[in-house]
Design a protein around this motif. Sequence first.
Motif, PDB file in Angstrom:
ATOM      1  N   VAL A 143       0.864  -1.143   0.023  1.00  0.00           N
ATOM      2  CA  VAL A 143       0.103  -0.168   0.029  1.00  0.00           C
ATOM      3  C   VAL A 143       0.768   1.235  -0.032  1.00  0.00           C
ATOM      4  N   GLN A 144       0.468   2.148  -0.934  1.00  0.00           N
ATOM      5  CA  GLN A 144       1.163   3.587  -1.030  1.00  0.00           C
ATOM      6  C   GLN A 144       1.224   4.287   0.331  1.00  0.00           C
ATOM      7  N   PRO A 145       2.163   5.427   0.427  1.00  0.00           N
ATOM      8  CA  PRO A 145       1.944   6.382   1.247  1.00  0.00           C
ATOM      9  C   PRO A 145       0.653   6.915   1.067  1.00  0.00           C
ATOM     10  N   ILE A 146       0.170   7.672   2.217  1.00  0.00           N
ATOM     11  CA  ILE A 146      -0.962   8.291   2.106  1.00  0.00           C
ATOM     12  C   ILE A 146      -0.833   9.798   2.123  1.00  0.00           C
ATOM     13  N   GLU A 147      -1.664  10.323   1.001  1.00  0.00           N
ATOM     14  CA  GLU A 147      -1.476  11.626   0.852  1.00  0.00           C
ATOM     15  C   GLU A 147      -2.858  12.699   1.327  1.00  0.00           C
ATOM     16  N   THR A 148      -2.264  13.803   1.631  1.00  0.00           N
ATOM     17  CA  THR A 148      -3.659  14.614   2.096  1.00  0.00           C
ATOM     18  C   THR A 148      -2.978  15.979   1.227  1.00  0.00           C
ATOM     19  N   SER A 149      -3.776  16.496   0.171  1.00  0.00           N
ATOM     20  CA  SER A 149      -3.141  17.609  -0.750  1.00  0.00           C
ATOM     21  C   SER A 149      -3.966  18.614  -0.662  1.00  0.00           C
ATOM     22  N   LEU A 150      -3.370  20.046  -0.779  1.00  0.00           N
ATOM     23  CA  LEU A 150      -4.200  21.099  -0.962  1.00  0.00           C
ATOM     24  C   LEU A 150      -3.737  21.972  -2.389  1.00  0.00           C
ATOM     25  N   GLU A 161       1.344  23.605   8.734  1.00  0.00           N
ATOM     26  CA  GLU A 161       2.093  23.598   7.630  1.00  0.00           C
ATOM     27  C   GLU A 161       1.211  23.869   6.223  1.00  0.00           C
ATOM     28  N   PHE A 162       0.138  23.575   6.384  1.00  0.00           N
ATOM     29  CA  PHE A 162      -0.854  23.854   5.201  1.00  0.00           C
ATOM     30  C   PHE A 162      -0.938  25.280   5.087  1.00  0.00           C
ATOM     31  N   ILE A 163      -1.103  25.817   6.315  1.00  0.00           N
ATOM     32  CA  ILE A 163      -1.381  27.655   6.204  1.00  0.00           C
ATOM     33  C   ILE A 163       0.074  28.067   5.904  1.00  0.00           C
ATOM     34  N   SER A 164       1.304  27.529   6.401  1.00  0.00           N
ATOM     35  CA  SER A 164       2.343  28.173   6.036  1.00  0.00           C
ATOM     36  C   SER A 164       2.790  28.191   4.627  1.00  0.00           C
ATOM     37  N   GLN A 165       2.114  27.053   3.744  1.00  0.00           N
ATOM     38  CA  GLN A 165       2.297  26.931   2.214  1.00  0.00           C
ATOM     39  C   GLN A 165       1.530  27.863   1.644  1.00  0.00           C
ATOM     40  N   ILE A 166       0.288  28.161   2.138  1.00  0.00           N
ATOM     41  CA  ILE A 166      -0.302  29.070   1.511  1.00  0.00           C
ATOM     42  C   ILE A 166      -0.062  30.570   1.597  1.00  0.00           C
ATOM     43  N   LYS A 167       0.854  30.980   2.767  1.00  0.00           N
ATOM     44  CA  LYS A 167       1.494  31.983   2.957  1.00  0.00           C
ATOM     45  C   LYS A 167       2.607  32.388   2.154  1.00  0.00           C
ATOM     46  N   LEU A 216      -1.471  22.488  -7.671  1.00  0.00           N
ATOM     47  CA  LEU A 216      -1.073  21.938  -6.383  1.00  0.00           C
ATOM     48  C   LEU A 216      -0.337  23.023  -5.558  1.00  0.00           C
ATOM     49  N   ILE A 217      -0.759  23.103  -4.417  1.00  0.00           N
ATOM     50  CA  ILE A 217       0.011  24.000  -3.447  1.00  0.00           C
ATOM     51  C   ILE A 217       1.111  23.009  -2.641  1.00  0.00           C
ATOM     52  N   TYR A 218       0.544  21.959  -2.103  1.00  0.00           N
ATOM     53  CA  TYR A 218       1.233  21.066  -0.907  1.00  0.00           C
ATOM     54  C   TYR A 218       0.963  19.857  -0.782  1.00  0.00           C
ATOM     55  N   LYS A 219       1.605  18.760  -0.608  1.00  0.00           N
ATOM     56  CA  LYS A 219       1.295  17.649  -0.219  1.00  0.00           C
ATOM     57  C   LYS A 219       1.728  17.004   0.870  1.00  0.00           C
ATOM     58  N   ASN A 220       1.027  16.541   1.973  1.00  0.00           N
ATOM     59  CA  ASN A 220       1.316  15.885   3.167  1.00  0.00           C
ATOM     60  C   ASN A 220       1.445  14.435   2.953  1.00  0.00           C
ATOM     61  N   ILE A 221       2.414  13.917   3.275  1.00  0.00           N
ATOM     62  CA  ILE A 221       2.530  12.312   2.958  1.00  0.00           C
ATOM     63  C   ILE A 221       3.048  11.703   4.393  1.00  0.00           C
ATOM     64  N   ILE A 222       2.309  10.468   4.482  1.00  0.00           N
ATOM     65  CA  ILE A 222       2.785   9.528   5.787  1.00  0.00           C
ATOM     66  C   ILE A 222       3.115   8.272   4.987  1.00  0.00           C
TER      67      ILE A 222
END
Length: 465
Positions: free
Chosen positions: A84-91, A123-129, A287-293
């Motif tokens: 199973v691949q790493p899980i992504e939450t993307s902005l 970190e999401f907010i930081s990437q927006i800024k 795409l702004i940012y991807k959080n990956i775990i």
Amino acid sequence: MIIRIVLAVILAFTFEINSICQNNISTEIDKYIKQYLPSSSEVGIAVYNLSKDQLIYEHNANKLARPASTLKLLTAITALEYHVQPIETSLWYNGVIKENVLYGDLYVVGGLNPEFGEVELDEFISQIKKLSVSHIKGNIYGDISLKDSLYWGEGWAWDDNPSSYQPYISPLTYNKGKVTIESRPYNPGQKAQVIAKPKSSYYSIENKTVSKDPKAGKLEVTRNWLENQNNIMISGNVDRFRVKEVNVYNSTNFFLHTFYEKMMQNGIIIDGYYDVLEFEEGKETQLIYKNIITIPEIIKPMLKESDNLNAESLLINIGKLNKGKHISAKDGLTYVDSLVLKLGDNPCNYQIADGSGLSPYNLISANLLLNLLKYTYQKKSIFNVIYPSMPVAGIDGTLAYRMKNTSAYKKVKAKTGTITAASSLAGFTENSKGEIIAFAILNQNILKSSQARRFQDVVCSLLSK
């Protein structure tokens, strides 16, 4: 000729010693069953010496039983087996950015990361800024199309609500869908100091505590869950620093509300609202940012702390292997069945309803768990993730306070499981010869879990000698 005779005698003697040891173990465990367990209960046990490739003990090993959280082993190993691949939450955003203004909408696409919390949201907010955006002339949308609309597993008890171990499952889950309440006493008779984490106006707090007054009753934290509301009520006696947890209704809205609020607090003006909407990638989206775990990062707290959300997240992401969106638990369970077939068993012999073991509908056997552990031991890539992720007797996780003054201390690495009238333990230990032993113990129809745990502990102590 003499050498052959000597070797034959040595082999016969070794076999006899092993037989005596095995018989002694069998005799002792049989004695423990009568000594530690009520006659009204049942137990299934399977024990195997992995170093010698030798069965040590069986008792009701093929009988079906509720595995409770030992089922998490099956979920975790399935995820590793099928890569199973790493899980992504993307902005993402659509529209255009001009003079620090986004003329468009923000989208958060959920991947069901069970470890997504304050650090990740910040970190999401930081990437927006970083885009120099201080004003959004649009809306905030959450895409939760990864999963179907069922927010609990099959058979989960409605009246376990609002316990934090039963969160509302969503592809967008913040802080595991729960609020942590810390309380500290003041002077006797006064209200205790109460701090709720993470901070959010999504919920409210009602403090009815009393400091250092036993007459105030047991400390309780709940919310008006029958009305699907999030007014968290803390009541009772606070005699020392205490920590309690409670789930919140609608994990998706908890995520989006807190995200919206945090952006405003960080100086980002938002003209619109937040809502749920399926995202479609196109020419006008960026795409702004991807959080990956990674999967091992999910498995460790899942096994150490028996985290139900992590297990259900894995099950949905297992189902993603064959289906892109609106995944159900059944989609993930088809791969669990495939692994059972690889173990040389028939999935039709068992009933598996969820990924965490919280459902009372789950029915497996001690032998199935044992065969799973044997398979894990043979596949080092899987074993090297599972073994260090297991609770260690007397050290950490759900075994932190068990087997401290026994021969099993630090040796047993095993997954615990507890639901009403059922207690289980499955994992590995090392005996005095350095041999690795795999075991599975499923206690059923037992009113006091402490009796089952005591039995499990003495068996583990015996196997570790």
